[in-house]
Design a protein around this motif. Structure first.
Motif, PDB file in Angstrom:
ATOM      1  N   LEU A   1       0.833  -1.200   0.000  1.00  0.00           N
ATOM      2  CA  LEU A   1       0.000   0.000   0.000  1.00  0.00           C
ATOM      3  C   LEU A   1       0.867   1.249   0.000  1.00  0.00           C
ATOM      4  O   LEU A   1       0.523   2.256  -0.627  1.00  0.00           O
ATOM      5  CB  LEU A   1      -0.927  -0.003   1.219  1.00  0.00           C
TER       6      LEU A   1
ATOM      7  N   ALA B   1       1.856   1.852  -3.445  1.00  0.00           N
ATOM      8  CA  ALA B   1       0.687   2.286  -4.216  1.00  0.00           C
ATOM      9  C   ALA B   1       0.382   3.764  -3.969  1.00  0.00           C
ATOM     10  O   ALA B   1       0.123   4.525  -4.908  1.00  0.00           O
ATOM     11  CB  ALA B   1      -0.519   1.425  -3.857  1.00  0.00           C
TER      12      ALA B   1
ATOM     13  N   TRP C   1     -10.343   4.596  -6.426  1.00  0.00           N
ATOM     14  CA  TRP C   1      -9.102   3.871  -6.138  1.00  0.00           C
ATOM     15  C   TRP C   1      -9.136   3.294  -4.718  1.00  0.00           C
ATOM     16  O   TRP C   1      -8.740   2.151  -4.493  1.00  0.00           O
ATOM     17  CB  TRP C   1      -7.896   4.795  -6.294  1.00  0.00           C
TER      18      TRP C   1
ATOM     19  N   GLU D   1      -8.770  -0.650  -3.375  1.00  0.00           N
ATOM     20  CA  GLU D   1      -7.852  -1.109  -2.341  1.00  0.00           C
ATOM     21  C   GLU D   1      -8.593  -1.793  -1.190  1.00  0.00           C
ATOM     22  O   GLU D   1      -8.082  -2.744  -0.590  1.00  0.00           O
ATOM     23  CB  GLU D   1      -7.021   0.067  -1.808  1.00  0.00           C
TER      24      GLU D   1
ATOM     25  N   LYS E   1      -9.253  -5.248  -2.251  1.00  0.00           N
ATOM     26  CA  LYS E   1      -8.040  -6.067  -2.173  1.00  0.00           C
ATOM     27  C   LYS E   1      -7.685  -6.433  -0.738  1.00  0.00           C
ATOM     28  O   LYS E   1      -6.797  -7.251  -0.502  1.00  0.00           O
ATOM     29  CB  LYS E   1      -6.857  -5.314  -2.789  1.00  0.00           C
TER      30      LYS E   1
ATOM     31  N   ARG F   1      -6.422  -4.181   1.397  1.00  0.00           N
ATOM     32  CA  ARG F   1      -5.251  -3.402   1.813  1.00  0.00           C
ATOM     33  C   ARG F   1      -5.637  -2.128   2.556  1.00  0.00           C
ATOM     34  O   ARG F   1      -4.794  -1.494   3.183  1.00  0.00           O
ATOM     35  CB  ARG F   1      -4.374  -3.054   0.601  1.00  0.00           C
TER      36      ARG F   1
END
Length: 218
Positions: free
Chosen positions: A98, A101, A154, A158, A161, A163
């Protein structure tokens, strides 16, 4: 020697010229927008005329109006390009962590020149949004709500996912924009204004680690 049917060669040549024209127009638009930015910076929005932008860009007023039919449409294009330059969501697709990212999405590791350019654009928009109600509406749409939507989407990816954990993706997106984008607007132009302040990349890296780890000792 094999010959083409009548007119075929001419058509190919015309298509090639057409593609070149499109490319040239995109290049010219980018140059005009860059020129307009420096002109707005120097003279303000209200103090800038299309004639002055055309003169500074080295083109005719007619050409300028063909590219941008009005001054506010020219300013809107500057805002749209600015918004696109602030984030790079696709760059985070293959990020392993993360932290990586966040650094990719918010362009933490870009050059000093690009960080300074972004800050200069934000300062211009901030001043003009306060001084001109019409521009304020425009900027809140292009650099406010639409930018927030991109970051919210976004964050939701995440979350899917596993995260990011959050009670509100939209609140989280606003927080990230406040600390990783708006920080550049209010940052001193020279580092010696606040003694000991890190350079912008180091500062943003520290900020991301605070976001991820918090302030409490572990």
């Amino acid at each position: 020697m094999k010959t083409c049917p009548a007119g075929q060669g001419d058509g190919t040549e015309q298509r090639q010229r057409g593609r070149q024209k499109v490319h040239d127009e995109a290049t010219l638009k980018a140059r005009v927008v860059e020129t307009a930015f420096s002109t707005f910076q120097k003279h303000s929005y209200n103090g800038t005329t299309m004639a002055l932008v055309a003169k500074n860009a080295g083109i005719s007023k007619r050409t300028l109006y063909e590219l941008f039919p009005s001054k506010i449409e020219l300013f809107a294009e500057l805002a749209i390009r600015h918004r696109a330059n602030l984030l790079d969501v696709p760059a985070a697709q293959n990020a392993e962590t993360l932290e990586d990212a966040l650094k990719a999405v918010f362009k933490v590791d870009q050059s000093d020149e690009k960080h300074l350019q972004q800050a200069a654009e934000m300062r211009l928009f901030y001043v003009e949004a306060v001084a001109n109600e019409e521009l304020g509406v425009l900027l809140r749409r292009h650099c406010g709500s639409e930018l927030h939507d991109v970051v919210t989407a976004w964050v939701e990816e995440e979350v899917a996912k596993g995260r990011i954990v959050t009670q509100s993706s939209r609140d989280t997106a606003k927080y990230l924009l406040d600390v990783l984008i708006a920080a550049r607007l209010f940052r001193p132009k020279t580092p010696d204004v606040i003694t000991g302040l890190s350079d912008i990349r180091t500062y943003l890296n520290h900020t991301i680690r605070l976001i991820l780890n918090g302030l409490l000792p572990r």
